[in-house]
Scaffold this motif. Structure first.
Motif, short mmCIF file in Angstrom:
data_model
loop_
_atom_site.label_atom_id
_atom_site.label_comp_id
_atom_site.label_asym_id
_atom_site.label_seq_id
_atom_site.Cartn_x
_atom_site.Cartn_y
_atom_site.Cartn_z
N ILE A 49 2.91 -32.39 -61.87
CA ILE A 49 2.03 -32.39 -60.70
C ILE A 49 1.16 -31.13 -60.67
CG2 ILE A 49 1.98 -32.34 -58.18
CD1 ILE A 49 4.53 -33.97 -58.17
N SER A 50 1.76 -29.98 -60.95
CA SER A 50 1.04 -28.71 -60.79
C SER A 50 0.02 -28.47 -61.90
CB SER A 50 2.03 -27.55 -60.73
OG SER A 50 2.78 -27.46 -61.93
N THR A 51 0.27 -29.01 -63.11
CA THR A 51 -0.64 -28.76 -64.23
C THR A 51 -1.58 -29.92 -64.51
OG1 THR A 51 0.94 -29.60 -65.87
CG2 THR A 51 1.08 -27.26 -65.29
N GLY A 52 -1.30 -31.09 -63.97
CA GLY A 52 -2.14 -32.25 -64.22
C GLY A 52 -1.98 -32.83 -65.62
N ALA A 53 -0.91 -32.47 -66.31
CA ALA A 53 -0.65 -32.99 -67.66
C ALA A 53 0.52 -33.97 -67.61
CB ALA A 53 -0.34 -31.84 -68.62
N TYR A 54 0.74 -34.60 -68.74
CA TYR A 54 1.84 -35.57 -68.87
C TYR A 54 2.99 -34.91 -69.62
CZ TYR A 54 -1.70 -39.00 -67.55
OH TYR A 54 -2.68 -39.69 -66.89
N TYR A 55 4.20 -35.12 -69.13
CA TYR A 55 5.38 -34.52 -69.74
C TYR A 55 6.43 -35.60 -70.01
CZ TYR A 55 3.62 -29.91 -68.32
OH TYR A 55 2.86 -28.78 -68.18
N ARG A 56 7.31 -35.25 -70.93
CA ARG A 56 8.49 -36.11 -71.13
C ARG A 56 9.67 -35.23 -71.51
NH1 ARG A 56 7.11 -39.22 -76.92
NH2 ARG A 56 7.60 -37.45 -78.30
N LEU A 57 10.82 -35.59 -71.03
CA LEU A 57 12.05 -34.92 -71.40
C LEU A 57 12.65 -35.71 -72.56
CD1 LEU A 57 13.44 -32.39 -70.31
CD2 LEU A 57 14.96 -33.87 -68.98
N LEU A 68 11.66 -30.18 -73.24
CA LEU A 68 10.48 -30.67 -72.53
C LEU A 68 9.30 -30.71 -73.49
CD1 LEU A 68 9.37 -31.58 -69.78
CD2 LEU A 68 8.81 -29.19 -69.30
N GLU A 69 8.54 -31.81 -73.45
CA GLU A 69 7.36 -31.97 -74.28
C GLU A 69 6.17 -32.32 -73.40
OE1 GLU A 69 9.71 -33.62 -78.26
OE2 GLU A 69 8.66 -35.03 -76.95
N ARG A 70 4.97 -31.96 -73.89
CA ARG A 70 3.76 -32.09 -73.07
C ARG A 70 2.65 -32.78 -73.86
NH1 ARG A 70 0.70 -27.56 -69.44
NH2 ARG A 70 -1.44 -28.25 -69.73
N SER A 71 1.84 -33.57 -73.15
CA SER A 71 0.67 -34.21 -73.74
C SER A 71 -0.51 -34.06 -72.79
CB SER A 71 0.93 -35.69 -74.02
OG SER A 71 -0.25 -36.34 -74.44
N GLU A 72 -1.65 -33.68 -73.35
CA GLU A 72 -2.86 -33.58 -72.54
C GLU A 72 -3.55 -34.94 -72.41
OE1 GLU A 72 -3.71 -31.04 -70.89
OE2 GLU A 72 -2.35 -29.56 -71.77
N ALA A 73 -3.24 -35.86 -73.33
CA ALA A 73 -3.86 -37.19 -73.29
C ALA A 73 -3.14 -38.07 -72.29
CB ALA A 73 -3.82 -37.83 -74.68
N ARG A 74 -3.84 -39.09 -71.84
CA ARG A 74 -3.27 -40.01 -70.87
C ARG A 74 -2.13 -40.82 -71.49
NH1 ARG A 74 -6.29 -45.09 -67.86
NH2 ARG A 74 -4.73 -45.40 -66.23
N VAL A 75 -1.05 -40.97 -70.76
CA VAL A 75 0.13 -41.67 -71.25
C VAL A 75 0.27 -42.99 -70.50
CG1 VAL A 75 2.64 -41.61 -71.48
CG2 VAL A 75 1.29 -39.53 -71.85
N LEU A 76 0.35 -44.08 -71.25
CA LEU A 76 0.57 -45.40 -70.68
C LEU A 76 1.86 -45.97 -71.27
CD1 LEU A 76 -3.06 -46.87 -70.92
CD2 LEU A 76 -1.93 -45.94 -68.90
N LEU A 77 2.65 -46.58 -70.41
CA LEU A 77 3.92 -47.15 -70.85
C LEU A 77 3.89 -48.67 -70.71
CD1 LEU A 77 6.42 -44.70 -69.11
CD2 LEU A 77 5.46 -44.54 -71.41
N THR A 78 4.54 -49.34 -71.63
CA THR A 78 4.68 -50.79 -71.52
C THR A 78 5.72 -51.13 -70.46
OG1 THR A 78 6.34 -50.77 -73.27
CG2 THR A 78 4.06 -51.17 -73.94
N GLU A 79 5.62 -52.32 -69.91
CA GLU A 79 6.60 -52.73 -68.90
C GLU A 79 7.99 -52.87 -69.50
OE1 GLU A 79 5.90 -55.67 -65.84
OE2 GLU A 79 3.83 -55.80 -66.45
N ARG A 80 8.04 -53.24 -70.76
CA ARG A 80 9.33 -53.45 -71.42
C ARG A 80 9.34 -52.76 -72.77
NH1 ARG A 80 14.05 -54.44 -69.06
NH2 ARG A 80 15.47 -55.67 -70.35
N GLU A 81 10.37 -51.99 -73.00
CA GLU A 81 10.50 -51.27 -74.26
C GLU A 81 11.46 -52.04 -75.14
OE1 GLU A 81 12.58 -47.17 -75.67
OE2 GLU A 81 11.23 -47.06 -73.95
N ASP A 82 10.99 -52.42 -76.33
CA ASP A 82 11.84 -53.22 -77.22
C ASP A 82 12.13 -52.51 -78.54
OD1 ASP A 82 9.35 -53.29 -78.27
OD2 ASP A 82 9.15 -55.48 -78.32
N SER A 83 11.91 -51.20 -78.57
CA SER A 83 12.13 -50.47 -79.82
C SER A 83 13.59 -50.15 -80.05
CB SER A 83 11.31 -49.17 -79.82
OG SER A 83 11.72 -48.34 -78.75
N GLY A 84 14.40 -50.11 -78.99
CA GLY A 84 15.80 -49.78 -79.14
C GLY A 84 16.62 -50.97 -79.61
N ARG A 85 17.62 -50.73 -80.40
CA ARG A 85 18.50 -51.78 -80.89
C ARG A 85 19.94 -51.30 -80.83
NH1 ARG A 85 14.52 -54.08 -80.35
NH2 ARG A 85 13.39 -55.53 -81.72
#
Length: 224
Positions: A49-57, A68-85
Motif C-alpha cells: 500500500i505504501s509503495t504502490g508496488a506488488y509484493y509476494r511472500l 519477500l519479493e517485489r515487482s514494479e509491473a502489474r500482477v494479475l492472477l488467474t481465478e484457478r491455479e492448476d500448476s500444483g500437483r
C-alpha cells in the motif's frame, strides 16, 4: 539392587524433565515463529500500500525459508491455479524460464509465424526485496506445514507457495499451518483476511472457514 533402582529413578526423572523442558521450548518457539510470520504478512501488506508496488511472500516448503519479493509491473492472477500437483507447488520463476525457452525453440523451428501458437502471457518479474525489517527467514525445528489459498486445488505441503499483496489494499486469503510435524498436536493456524490484511493466529490445527473454498475476490476475477 536398591542403589541401582535409585539411580535409575534419578536418571528417569532427569530425562523426563529434559524432555518436558525441550517440549516447552519447542512450544515457545512455535508460538514465536507463528507470530513472526503473521507480522511478516502484515508488513508485506503495508509495504504494498505504501509503495504502490506488488509484493509476494515466497515460501519454499522444501528448505523451510520465506522471503519477500517485489515487482514494479502489474500482477494479475488467474481465478484457478492448476500448476500444483499432489500438494506440491511449482517454482514459478523456473516455470517461466522453461516456457520462454520452449517458445524460443518453436520460433526458431522454421514454421511460418501465422502457424505458431500465440505467445503465452509473461508473469511479472519478481526480485527479492532486501529489507532489514524483513530479511530472508530460515526455519529449523518449527516448519510451515502447508499453505492454502482459494485459487489452489489443494494445500501445498512441499515445493513453492506464494502469497500476493496488491497496492490497492488487498491480499490473497490464506490458511497456513505451522508446527513441527503434521502428526503433532501442537500446531498454530494463521488465517489471512484478504480485504484488510489482518492475520488471525489461532492455537491448534484449524480448518479453513466455510466460505473459504471457491472464494475469489472480484478484483481478481477475469485476470490473466
Amino acid at each position: 539392587l536398591m542403589e541401582i533402582l535409585v539411580a535409575l529413578t534419578i536418571v528417569s526423572l532427569v530425562m523426563g524433565g529434559a524432555i518436558l523442558g525441550l517440549r516447552s521450548l519447542v512450544k515457545s518457539e512455535l508460538r514465536s515463529q507463528s507470530g513472526k510470520l503473521a507480522a511478516a504478512i502484515r508488513y508485506s501488506y503495508d509495504r504494498a500500500i505504501s509503495t504502490g508496488a506488488y509484493y509476494r511472500l515466497h515460501m519454499n516448503l522444501d528448505d523451510q525459508t520465506y522471503r519477500l519479493e517485489r515487482s514494479e509491473a502489474r500482477v494479475l492472477l488467474t481465478e484457478r491455479e492448476d500448476s500444483g500437483r499432489a500438494g506440491r507447488g511449482q517454482d514459478r520463476d523456473a516455470q517461466d524460464k522453461q516456457d520462454q525457452a520452449e517458445e524460443e525453440r518453436n520460433q526458431g523451428g522454421g514454421m511460418p509465424s501465422e502457424l505458431l501458437p500465440p505467445p503465452s502471457p509473461r508473469r511479472p518479474k519478481f526480485a527479492e526485496y532486501k529489507d532489514s525489517t524483513l530479511p530472508k527467514v530460515k526455519l529449523s525445528r518449527v516448519k510451515i506445514l502447508d499453505l492454502l489459498t482459494p485459487r489452489q486445488p489443494e494445500p501445498y505441503v512441499s515445493g513453492h507457495a506464494y502469497l500476493h499483496f496488491f497496492p490497492d489494499g488487498h491480499t490473497e486469503r490464506a490458511v497456513i499451518h505451522m508446527g513441527t510435524e503434521v502428526e503433532d498436536s501442537d500446531q498454530y493456524t494463521l488465517i489471512v483476511y484478504g480485504l484488510t490484511g489482518r492475520v488471525e493466529v489461532l492455537p491448534g490445527r484449524v480448518p479453513p472457514p466455510p466460505d473459504f473454498v471457491g472464494d475469489s475476490p472480484s478484483t481478481l476475477k477475469g485476470a490473466q
